[in-house]
Design an enzyme around this catalytic site. Structure first.
Site, PDB file in Angstrom:
ATOM      1  N   ASP A 108      -2.648  74.856  37.522  1.00 50.00           N
ATOM      2  CA  ASP A 108      -3.422  73.628  37.604  1.00 50.00           C
ATOM      3  C   ASP A 108      -3.482  73.047  39.008  1.00 50.00           C
ATOM      4  O   ASP A 108      -3.124  71.902  39.270  1.00 50.00           O
ATOM      5  CB  ASP A 108      -2.902  72.582  36.602  1.00 50.00           C
ATOM      6  CG  ASP A 108      -1.396  72.644  36.415  1.00 50.00           C
ATOM      7  OD1 ASP A 108      -0.768  73.524  37.013  1.00 50.00           O
ATOM      8  OD2 ASP A 108      -0.876  71.814  35.675  1.00 50.00           O
ATOM      9  N   THR A 109      -3.965  73.856  39.947  1.00 54.07           N
ATOM     10  CA  THR A 109      -4.369  73.415  41.276  1.00 54.07           C
ATOM     11  C   THR A 109      -5.464  72.364  41.104  1.00 54.07           C
ATOM     12  O   THR A 109      -6.202  72.392  40.128  1.00 54.07           O
ATOM     13  CB  THR A 109      -4.918  74.627  42.061  1.00 54.07           C
ATOM     14  OG1 THR A 109      -3.875  75.565  42.241  1.00 54.07           O
ATOM     15  CG2 THR A 109      -5.462  74.210  43.407  1.00 54.07           C
ATOM     16  N   VAL A 110      -5.602  71.437  42.055  1.00 60.25           N
ATOM     17  CA  VAL A 110      -6.644  70.415  41.944  1.00 60.25           C
ATOM     18  C   VAL A 110      -7.654  70.556  43.067  1.00 60.25           C
ATOM     19  O   VAL A 110      -7.356  71.133  44.123  1.00 60.25           O
ATOM     20  CB  VAL A 110      -6.040  68.996  41.963  1.00 60.25           C
ATOM     21  CG1 VAL A 110      -5.046  68.832  40.829  1.00 60.25           C
ATOM     22  CG2 VAL A 110      -5.370  68.681  43.306  1.00 60.25           C
TER      23      VAL A 110
END
Length: 419
Positions: free
Chosen positions: A232-234
């Protein structure tokens, strides 16, 4: 996907998996919005491509909503795209539910090392940090590197840096007024719990060394279960009132990564890309990626998507790029499961005939997201929207993560000023 607004046109096309190809899902929405030219703009954000459980869906959507709202607040004051994406990412980094900034994955040593980068489509300048410790918002350092580079050469004709890592990046950040923080602040109860769980899995796998085949299988199962839950990189992509685009990405990296490992979030052409119209570019494009950093680095997916979006059909171009340049890339031929996701936007100016017979300048924005992971959480909003739209995109039923893909998006037409 939630409808883009009242009176909008919504279409949905579902493409089931075919031999050697991923499943594709496309939903389009279109709306017109009128406002003064200075306040026009649009933002699309993501909270990562990975796995988003139904139990935490509300939290993921809420952080995307807050990021969109912050970006729109900045756009409405006339801020430029490159500063707006940084504002959006600060909101995403500050959430304990995302793998960026505070609450990032811990590495093998139990430390948090973050990657981040940003690109300005107008100047084409780029700023990035890798394996950065002790800075609450890594995107601030990446943004500062970009802005400092725009000032020109340093003393004695030295070239200003655009990418710094480790202790050097931390020292540069502090020297340029960015406040450091205690490592204890970066870790949250969620990231610490995940670290303890992953460490137990790793210790178990390392004990099984007498039978090599069993060891390999257990490690593969452990890696796959960790990866899909921890990607869950943004990121964010923005277009401002001048038609400038910008993109940014931030990540804590893979869970239990080796200390010093740098992923796609910091690498040029891999984590994000932004480029205004001009030269051979008919459209301005902005891209932000998420997923397994090694897969994204080896395919330079951000840059590949940007180039593909100059084609006439954005949806088809992105679909083919994800299939041919990522899922079936020759650079990943040895991988059984290729995990990643992207958000993209492209825009161009056009003239519209208004009811008053005055020609009005319009900004046509097409926005899309695509992923090979089980899910991807996104949010989007224009300066004329009352609230942000959020959505957790999931692979179609029967699709296999790492081998199939989903693709969705919409169209936003923003009227700017009368000629």
């Amino acid at each position: 996907m939630e409808p883009a607004g009242s009176g909008c046109l919504g279409l949905a096309d579902v493409h089931p998996p075919e031999a050697g190809e991923g499943a594709a899902l496309m939903r389009r929405s279109e709306r017109d919005a009128a406002a003064d030219g200075r306040s026009v703009g649009f933002v699309l954000v993501h909270a990562g491509a990975g796995y988003h459980s139904e139990s935490k869906a509300k939290e993921y959507k809420q952080v995307c909503k807050k990021a969109c709202q912050k970006a729109i607040e900045k756009l409405q004051t006339g801020a430029l795209a490159v500063d707006v994406v940084a504002a959006a990412l600060i909101e995403l980094e500050d959430s304990p539910f995302t793998n960026a900034g505070m609450g990032s994955n811990l590495n093998l040593s139990g430390d948090i090392e973050c990657d981040a980068s940003t690109m300005d489509g107008k100047s084409l300048n780029f700023g990035a940090v890798g394996a950065l410790r002790g800075i609450k918002n890594p995107i601030l350092v990446a943004n500062k590197l970009l802005s400092e580079a725009q000032k020109g050469k340093l003393s004695a004709g030295r070239i200003p840096p655009c990418f710094l890592v480790g202790e050097g990046a931390h020292k540069w950040a502090v020297d340029h007024g960015i406040v450091s923080c205690s490592p204890d602040i970066m870790a949250t109860k969620f990231s610490l719990s995940a670290f303890r769980k992953n460490r137990r899995k790793l210790e178990l796998a390392e004990k099984v060394e007498t039978e090599m085949i069993q060891t390999k299988k257990r490690r593969e199962v452990s890696e796959n279960s960790n990866v899909t839950a921890s990607l869950d990189t943004v990121g964010a992509v923005v277009v401002d009132h001048e038609g400038n685009v910008a993109a940014a990405v931030s990540s804590g990296g893979l869970a239990m990564k080796h200390p010093g490992r740098v992923g796609q979030a910091a690498v040029y052409g891999c984590g994000c890309w932004a480029e205004n119209t001009g030269g051979h570019n008919v459209y301005s494009t902005a891209v932000s990626t998420s997923g397994c950093g090694e897969h994204l680095v080896r395919t330079m997916l951000a840059r590949e998507c940007s180039v593909a979006l100059q084609a006439e059909d954005a949806h088809q171009a992105l679909l083919e790029t994800m299939q041919k340049k990522f899922v079936r890339s020759p650079f990943l031929a040895s991988e059984d499961s290729v995990l990643g996701g992207v958000i993209v936007l492209r825009c161009c100016s056009c003239s519209l005939e208004s009811e008053s017979s005055l020609n009005r300048e319009a900004l046509l924005v097409e926005f899309l997201w695509s992923h090979t992971t089980e899910s991807m959480c996104v949010g989007y909003m224009s300066t004329q929207d009352g609230k942000a739209k959020t959505h957790i995109s999931r692979l179609p039923p029967g699709a296999v993560a790492g081998q199939s893909l989903a693709i969705e998006g919409g169209v936003c037409r923003l009227q700017t000023a009368a000629n």
